[in-house]
Design a protein around this motif. Structure first.
Motif, PDB file in Angstrom:
ATOM      1  N   LEU A   2       0.850  -1.183   0.000  1.00 27.48           N
ATOM      2  CA  LEU A   2       0.000   0.000   0.000  1.00 27.48           C
ATOM      3  C   LEU A   2       0.889   1.237   0.000  1.00 27.48           C
ATOM      4  O   LEU A   2       1.689   1.439   0.913  1.00 27.48           O
ATOM      5  N   ILE A   4       1.263   5.624  -1.101  1.00 27.58           N
ATOM      6  CA  ILE A   4       0.620   6.900  -1.398  1.00 27.58           C
ATOM      7  C   ILE A   4       1.556   7.737  -2.260  1.00 27.58           C
ATOM      8  O   ILE A   4       2.772   7.585  -2.205  1.00 27.58           O
ATOM      9  N   PRO A  15       2.497   4.994   3.737  1.00 27.19           N
ATOM     10  CA  PRO A  15       1.705   5.859   4.613  1.00 27.19           C
ATOM     11  C   PRO A  15       2.403   6.006   5.963  1.00 27.19           C
ATOM     12  O   PRO A  15       3.051   5.072   6.433  1.00 27.19           O
ATOM     13  N   THR A  37      -4.963   6.842   3.324  1.00 26.45           N
ATOM     14  CA  THR A  37      -5.342   5.901   2.266  1.00 26.45           C
ATOM     15  C   THR A  37      -6.795   5.472   2.293  1.00 26.45           C
ATOM     16  O   THR A  37      -7.278   4.912   1.314  1.00 26.45           O
ATOM     17  N   LEU A  81      -9.898   2.617  -0.776  1.00 25.35           N
ATOM     18  CA  LEU A  81      -8.780   3.492  -1.130  1.00 25.35           C
ATOM     19  C   LEU A  81      -9.282   4.896  -1.421  1.00 25.35           C
ATOM     20  O   LEU A  81     -10.127   5.093  -2.295  1.00 25.35           O
ATOM     21  N   SER A  87      -2.041  12.980   0.458  1.00 24.81           N
ATOM     22  CA  SER A  87      -1.791  11.992  -0.593  1.00 24.81           C
ATOM     23  C   SER A  87      -2.686  12.263  -1.794  1.00 24.81           C
ATOM     24  O   SER A  87      -3.907  12.242  -1.673  1.00 24.81           O
ATOM     25  N   ALA A  90      -3.583   6.958  -3.717  1.00 21.70           N
ATOM     26  CA  ALA A  90      -3.307   5.821  -2.841  1.00 21.70           C
ATOM     27  C   ALA A  90      -3.627   4.572  -3.639  1.00 21.70           C
ATOM     28  O   ALA A  90      -4.682   4.505  -4.283  1.00 21.70           O
TER      29      ALA A  90
END
Length: 124
Positions: A2, A4, A15, A37, A81, A87, A90
């Motif tokens: 995951l 960003i 993140p 996110t 998401l 961000s 994401a």
């Protein structure tokens, strides 16, 4: 993974953010992941502690600090998401697609260590 895309510099990153008063490290990680996110996570372990003396950050308010970071491992629990003020994007990124993204070397080191699944956290 995951990731960003940061609004302040356009780089892709994990993140994260600062711990608030009254908050545990794991609680801060859960909060920051969801804020940046839209994904709820559960912390499952630690990848490492990163404190490169050459990684100095100058903030817009004039403060200059040497960065240190605790990189934690987590699993997703749910959510959708959703980018945030911090961000612009994401997304879930496959390991093979990391080379297509603009990622700071210090972040890439954390990601590499996360994939290595070391028996002990990195300290450096």
């Amino acid at each position: 993974m995951l990731l960003i895309q940061r609004t302040d510099n356009g780089l892709w990153s994990l993140p994260g953010g600062g711990q608030e008063i009254g908050e545990s490290v794991a609680g801060a990680a859960v909060r920051e992941a969801q804020e940046e996110t839209g994904v709820r996570v559960e912390v499952t372990g630690m990848v490492g502690v990163y404190s490169d003396p050459a990684h100095v950050i100058a903030y817009s308010d004039g403060q200059v600090r040497q960065q240190f970071s605790l990189c934690l491992r987590a699993v997703p629990l749910g959510g959708t998401l959703t980018p945030s003020d911090e961000s612009s994007d994401a997304r879930w990124v496959a390991r093979d697609d990391l080379v297509t993204l603009d990622i700071h070397p210090s972040t890439l080191l954390r990601i590499t260590h996360g994939y290595e699944e070391r028996p002990e956290p990195y300290i450096g």
